[in-house]
Design an enzyme around this catalytic site. Structure first.
Site, short mmCIF file in Angstrom:
data_model
loop_
_atom_site.label_atom_id
_atom_site.label_comp_id
_atom_site.label_asym_id
_atom_site.label_seq_id
_atom_site.Cartn_x
_atom_site.Cartn_y
_atom_site.Cartn_z
N GLU A 98 -2.76 7.65 6.15
CA GLU A 98 -3.50 6.72 7.02
C GLU A 98 -4.85 6.36 6.42
OE1 GLU A 98 -4.87 4.49 10.39
OE2 GLU A 98 -2.96 4.88 9.39
N HIS A 101 -4.66 4.09 3.40
CA HIS A 101 -4.44 2.72 3.88
C HIS A 101 -5.76 2.07 4.29
CE1 HIS A 101 -2.49 -0.68 5.72
NE2 HIS A 101 -2.96 -0.38 6.92
N HIS A 163 -0.79 -7.01 14.01
CA HIS A 163 -1.45 -6.50 12.80
C HIS A 163 -0.64 -6.87 11.55
CE1 HIS A 163 -4.24 -4.07 10.62
NE2 HIS A 163 -3.36 -3.15 10.28
N HIS A 274 16.52 -9.71 15.87
CA HIS A 274 16.02 -9.77 14.49
C HIS A 274 17.17 -10.05 13.52
CE1 HIS A 274 13.78 -9.00 10.91
NE2 HIS A 274 14.42 -7.89 10.62
N HIS A 332 12.05 -3.94 2.12
CA HIS A 332 12.35 -5.03 3.05
C HIS A 332 11.07 -5.72 3.48
CE1 HIS A 332 15.15 -7.16 5.54
NE2 HIS A 332 14.62 -6.75 6.67
#
Length: 359
Positions: A98, A101, A163, A274, A332
């Site tokens: 985290e 990032h 986000h 999706h 992906h």
């Protein structure tokens, strides 16, 4: 802590900035734009890795980790949280994922500020506009705010999905920043044929963002394994689905708007939407690429778009059949970012050609 974090952001950004400003290339601004796009792409990939490893709450506060600028200094608090919930979101490794990032995101902000500074200097010398660079700075600040809300609102799906979309929008905007600068010196305008490409290319980009939103909604709701078979879903082409709860936007993770646990049929509806819309997106993107092949000088971009769409479909199907392995899931997301870059380039080149033809 804020000062320490700022210094870390600067330290991480210093490496690419040093390579750019101390290199012998004559056009440092072009190199900075290229590096910024590359870092944004990498940040999207690492953001997917953070989400897919369930590390989004590895540090349950923001912008630091338990009030510290790095997990080393918060080691005791992290160990205590891990001891209370061994399978929970707080572990030492997740805390580092985290925070790395966040460090990368902060360094990207430094590079965007450097871009704006160079654009401002060019404005003072030549009178060129710096509005687009200023817009990118505003966008990354908004993206940072949603990053904070992702943590403080405990991974609320609509915040996580937004986000992701803002990250892709930033990637598209920075790609166009690079194109705006590059087109002044290096490119000749395309000769557009009388075709529907002028409206199909923007539509393709819009549809791609809709598909990315559905993908983010699937991931943020942990609905990726709701349909473990392909091409059917739960043994049926049209399974039982709960659309109302699946697509209620403002609700906590795993809960309905009334606070009850989300039904499995709601997760199926999210995944199925999706998966089904992916074929619409693929058809529109491939149609755009086929029209693009008719333009002299656009063949390589069209081929890249076709290859990226085919690879994305193959990765998506493989991800389902192989029960969502981490590497394929991250790829992906990365391939979606590649498609954003390619379609942003296509749309800019079409706009540039139309503008040149008008003049």
């Amino acid at each position: 802590m804020i000062v320490e974090l700022g210094l870390i952001f600067l330290a991480v950004a210093c490496l690419p900035l040093a390579v750019i400003f101390f290199s012998r290339v004559p056009d440092r601004r072009r190199k900075l734009l290229t590096v910024t796009v590359a870092l944004t792409f990498e940040l999207i990939m690492f953001g997917a890795f953070t989400r897919l490893t369930d590390s989004g709450l590895g540090c349950p506060d923001w912008p630091g980790c338990y009030g510290e600028s790095n997990p080393f200094m918060a080691h005791e608090e992290i160990r205590d949280a891990e001891a209370l919930a061994p399978h929970g979101p707080v572990t030492v490794s997740k805390a580092w994922i985290e925070m790395i990032h966040r460090y990368l995101a902060g360094s990207l902000g430094v590079l965007v500020i450097a871009q704006l500074w160079l654009a401002w200097n060019e404005y003072r010398r030549r009178g060129t506009s710096y509005a687009w660079n200023l817009a990118m700075l505003v966008l990354i600040l908004v993206q940072g705010a949603f990053g904070a809300w992702t943590v403080t609102l405990k991974l609320q799906p609509v915040i996580v999905t937004t986000h992701l979309l803002l990250g892709m929008l930033l990637l598209a905007g920075l790609t166009i920043s690079w194109m705006l600068y590059d087109s002044r010196q290096y490119w000749r305008p395309w000769q557009l044929p009388a075709s529907g490409l002028r409206w199909l290319a923007p539509l393709a980009l819009l549809i791609l963002f809709c598909q990315i939103a559905l993908g983010g909604w699937t991931s943020s709701n942990y609905a990726a394994l709701a349909c473990p078979d392909f091409p059917s879903c739960q043994g049926s082409l049209i399974p039982a689905m709960d659309w109302q709860h699946g697509f209620s936007l403002w609700r906590p993770l795993g809960k309905t708007v009334h606070g009850e646990y989300l039904t499995f049929q709601a997760l199926v509806a999210i995944h199925w939407a999706h998966r089904s819309f992916a074929w619409v997106a693929a058809a529109v993107l491939l149609g755009t690429a086929l029209l693009l092949r008719r333009i002299s000088g656009a063949e390589r971009l069209a081929t890249g778009l076709i290859v990226a769409v085919i690879l994305q479909i193959a990765i998506g199907i493989s991800t389902v059949l192989l029960s969502w392995p981490l590497l394929l899931a991250v790829l992906h997301n990365g391939m979606a970012a590649v498609l954003v870059i390619l379609l942003s380039m296509v749309n800019y080149r079409i706009w540039h050609a139309s503008r040149a033809a008008a003049h």
